[in-house]
Structures are given as C-alpha cells and as structure tokens.
Design a protein around this motif. Structure first.
Motif, mmCIF file in Angstrom:
data_model
loop_
_atom_site.group_PDB
_atom_site.id
_atom_site.type_symbol
_atom_site.label_atom_id
_atom_site.label_comp_id
_atom_site.label_asym_id
_atom_site.label_seq_id
_atom_site.Cartn_x
_atom_site.Cartn_y
_atom_site.Cartn_z
ATOM 1 N N SER A 16 -1.337 -69.051 6.824
ATOM 2 C CA SER A 16 -0.907 -70.390 7.215
ATOM 3 C C SER A 16 -0.835 -71.342 6.031
ATOM 4 O O SER A 16 -1.724 -71.378 5.181
ATOM 5 N N ALA A 18 -0.476 -74.609 6.747
ATOM 6 C CA ALA A 18 -0.753 -75.896 7.389
ATOM 7 C C ALA A 18 -1.751 -76.749 6.615
ATOM 8 O O ALA A 18 -1.547 -77.965 6.461
ATOM 9 N N GLY A 19 -2.830 -76.166 6.141
ATOM 10 C CA GLY A 19 -3.840 -76.943 5.427
ATOM 11 C C GLY A 19 -3.313 -77.569 4.156
ATOM 12 O O GLY A 19 -3.581 -78.739 3.865
ATOM 13 N N GLU A 20 -2.539 -76.815 3.396
ATOM 14 C CA GLU A 20 -1.979 -77.331 2.154
ATOM 15 C C GLU A 20 -0.863 -78.335 2.421
ATOM 16 O O GLU A 20 -0.746 -79.345 1.719
ATOM 17 N N VAL A 21 -0.054 -78.073 3.424
ATOM 18 C CA VAL A 21 1.000 -79.030 3.785
ATOM 19 C C VAL A 21 0.364 -80.339 4.252
ATOM 20 O O VAL A 21 0.845 -81.430 3.922
ATOM 21 N N ALA A 22 -0.740 -80.257 4.983
ATOM 22 C CA ALA A 22 -1.450 -81.464 5.420
ATOM 23 C C ALA A 22 -1.907 -82.294 4.222
ATOM 24 O O ALA A 22 -1.852 -83.529 4.252
ATOM 25 N N THR A 37 6.869 -86.425 9.814
ATOM 26 C CA THR A 37 6.856 -85.002 9.518
ATOM 27 C C THR A 37 7.440 -84.218 10.678
ATOM 28 O O THR A 37 7.156 -84.504 11.842
ATOM 29 N N PRO A 39 8.892 -79.918 11.722
ATOM 30 C CA PRO A 39 8.562 -78.539 11.355
ATOM 31 C C PRO A 39 9.194 -78.072 10.035
ATOM 32 O O PRO A 39 8.687 -77.158 9.394
ATOM 33 N N THR A 42 9.482 -83.476 5.762
ATOM 34 C CA THR A 42 9.089 -84.846 6.060
ATOM 35 C C THR A 42 10.164 -85.811 5.590
ATOM 36 O O THR A 42 10.594 -85.755 4.432
#
Length: 106
Positions: A16, A18-22, A37, A39, A42
C-alpha cells in the motif's frame, strides 16, 4: 484563485502507498492552497504559481521512499476562474452533475 494544478505523488514501493501518499497530502496544509484528493491525484488551487510549485515540492519531499514518481499538470488561467467553476461549467453543459450514480464498489 487562478492557478490550478493536478498533482500525483507516488512512492515506488511494494504494498500500500496510502501512508506515504497521506504524508504528501498533509504537507499541502503548510501552504496557502486549496486542495481535493481523488483516487488518481490531488487538485490544488493557489493564487500564484510559486505557491503551487512550493506546495507540490513539499508534497514530493514528504514521501519517504528510495524512489518517488511525481507528476504536476498546471492550468494557469490568468485573471479568473476556479477549479469549482470549471466543473460547474461542464455540469451546466451536461445539465446534471459531472459524475455517475454507479457505485464502483457494487
């Protein structure tokens, strides 16, 4: 706001993202930009292009990975217009919201 950008920051990692994109999205909060943001990336709005570039650079640098792929597309509509106004224009032409009622998770 007159400068609209579409930013995609993705670490090249397994599993995933997700953590880095967050982290990249959170970095935008330090700048005078509006953002949303989706899928695929952004959308960012700023009054000046320098602020948009600075926010995009901070988002890129916030990602902790050996390799980071960043794409920034800019629409510098000088003088007027916001991202929301662009969508509203398309919706006026369609005569409906610019989205489907289909549930992609169904």
């Amino acid at each position: 706001m007159t400068v609209v950008g579409f930013l995609s920051v993705a670490p090249v990692i397994e599993g995933s993202m997700a953590g880095e994109v967050a982290k990249a999205v959170a970095a935008l909060d330090e700048f005078d930009v509006a953002y949303e943001t989706t899928p695929m990336g952004t959308t960012i709005e700023a009054d000046e292009i320098g602020e948009l570039f600075a926010a995009a650079q901070a988002a890129h640098e916030a990602v902790d990975a050996d390799r980071v792929s960043t794409v920034l597309k800019i629409d510098d509509k000088r003088g007027r217009g916001s991202a929301r106004e662009k969508v509203e224009g398309v919706e006026r032409e369609l005569g409906r919201p610019a989205r489907s009622d289909r549930d992609p998770d169904a």
